[in-house]
Design a protein around this motif. Sequence first.
Motif, mmCIF file in Angstrom:
data_model
loop_
_atom_site.group_PDB
_atom_site.id
_atom_site.type_symbol
_atom_site.label_atom_id
_atom_site.label_comp_id
_atom_site.label_asym_id
_atom_site.label_seq_id
_atom_site.Cartn_x
_atom_site.Cartn_y
_atom_site.Cartn_z
ATOM 1 N N MET A 99 -67.604 51.634 -10.920
ATOM 2 C CA MET A 99 -66.435 51.549 -10.056
ATOM 3 C C MET A 99 -66.758 50.672 -8.839
ATOM 4 O O MET A 99 -67.789 50.828 -8.193
ATOM 5 N N VAL A 100 -65.861 49.753 -8.555
ATOM 6 C CA VAL A 100 -66.055 48.811 -7.456
ATOM 7 C C VAL A 100 -65.738 49.488 -6.118
ATOM 8 O O VAL A 100 -64.687 50.097 -5.960
ATOM 9 N N LYS A 101 -66.664 49.360 -5.171
ATOM 10 C CA LYS A 101 -66.412 49.862 -3.819
ATOM 11 C C LYS A 101 -65.465 48.879 -3.129
ATOM 12 O O LYS A 101 -65.560 47.674 -3.336
ATOM 13 N N GLU A 102 -64.555 49.413 -2.318
ATOM 14 C CA GLU A 102 -63.603 48.563 -1.604
ATOM 15 C C GLU A 102 -63.571 48.935 -0.124
ATOM 16 O O GLU A 102 -63.918 50.050 0.255
ATOM 17 N N ILE A 103 -63.159 47.973 0.672
ATOM 18 C CA ILE A 103 -62.976 48.177 2.103
ATOM 19 C C ILE A 103 -61.651 47.531 2.481
ATOM 20 O O ILE A 103 -61.263 46.522 1.882
ATOM 21 N N ASP A 104 -60.936 48.128 3.441
ATOM 22 C CA ASP A 104 -59.694 47.493 3.873
ATOM 23 C C ASP A 104 -59.969 46.625 5.110
ATOM 24 O O ASP A 104 -61.033 46.702 5.715
ATOM 25 N N SER A 105 -59.011 45.805 5.451
ATOM 26 C CA SER A 105 -59.181 44.828 6.535
ATOM 27 C C SER A 105 -59.510 45.483 7.871
ATOM 28 O O SER A 105 -60.386 45.016 8.599
ATOM 29 N N ALA A 158 -65.165 39.778 -9.495
ATOM 30 C CA ALA A 158 -66.479 39.235 -9.130
ATOM 31 C C ALA A 158 -67.442 40.367 -8.769
ATOM 32 O O ALA A 158 -68.615 40.332 -9.157
ATOM 33 N N CYS A 159 -66.954 41.374 -8.056
ATOM 34 C CA CYS A 159 -67.790 42.541 -7.741
ATOM 35 C C CYS A 159 -68.232 43.245 -9.027
ATOM 36 O O CYS A 159 -69.403 43.627 -9.162
ATOM 37 N N MET A 160 -67.301 43.415 -9.961
ATOM 38 C CA MET A 160 -67.652 44.053 -11.236
ATOM 39 C C MET A 160 -68.747 43.262 -11.945
ATOM 40 O O MET A 160 -69.711 43.830 -12.444
ATOM 41 N N GLN A 211 -74.663 42.783 -13.251
ATOM 42 C CA GLN A 211 -75.918 42.037 -13.184
ATOM 43 C C GLN A 211 -76.983 42.780 -12.372
ATOM 44 O O GLN A 211 -78.070 42.271 -12.160
ATOM 45 N N GLY A 212 -76.631 43.966 -11.878
ATOM 46 C CA GLY A 212 -77.614 44.787 -11.190
ATOM 47 C C GLY A 212 -77.465 44.873 -9.677
ATOM 48 O O GLY A 212 -78.224 45.591 -9.028
ATOM 49 N N LEU A 213 -76.511 44.141 -9.098
ATOM 50 C CA LEU A 213 -76.301 44.216 -7.644
ATOM 51 C C LEU A 213 -75.386 45.404 -7.341
ATOM 52 O O LEU A 213 -74.276 45.471 -7.852
ATOM 53 N N GLN A 214 -75.846 46.309 -6.515
ATOM 54 C CA GLN A 214 -75.038 47.481 -6.186
ATOM 55 C C GLN A 214 -74.502 47.442 -4.762
ATOM 56 O O GLN A 214 -73.752 48.317 -4.355
#
Length: 106
Positions: free
Chosen positions: A1-7, A73-75, A80-83
Motif C-alpha cells: 500500500m502506497v503511503k500518501e501525504i496531503d498538501s 511511481a511509488c508502487m 524495487q525495494g524502496l520503502q
Amino acid sequence: MVKEIDSKKLESRITAGEDLMLLDIRSETEVAHGMLPNSEHLPMHLLPTKMNEFPADKEIILYCQSGARSHHACMYLMQQGLQNVVNLRGGIIDWARSGFEIVAYS
C-alpha cells in the motif's frame, strides 16, 4: 500500500525544516509551468535509471500533476525495494489550490 501525504501536511513538514527529498516526476513541458520549492525534476520514465541514487535515509515525496502517476511511481519503487517513498495526494494541482508556493523550474 502506497503511503500518501496531503498538501497541507507536506507544507507544514517543509516549513518545519524536515529533511525530505521532493521529486517532480512530470514531463519537461509540465515542469516549465512551475514546481514545488526545493524539488528535483526526474521524469517518470527515467526512475529505473536512477534507482541506486535515491537516499535510503530520508523520505522521498513523489508528485505529478494530479497524484495518479506519482502513485504508480511509488508502487513501482516499492516493488524495487524502496520503502521510504510517499505520494503527494492531489499532486501539484492540490498544492496550488491550497495556495502554496510554486517556483519556476531552473
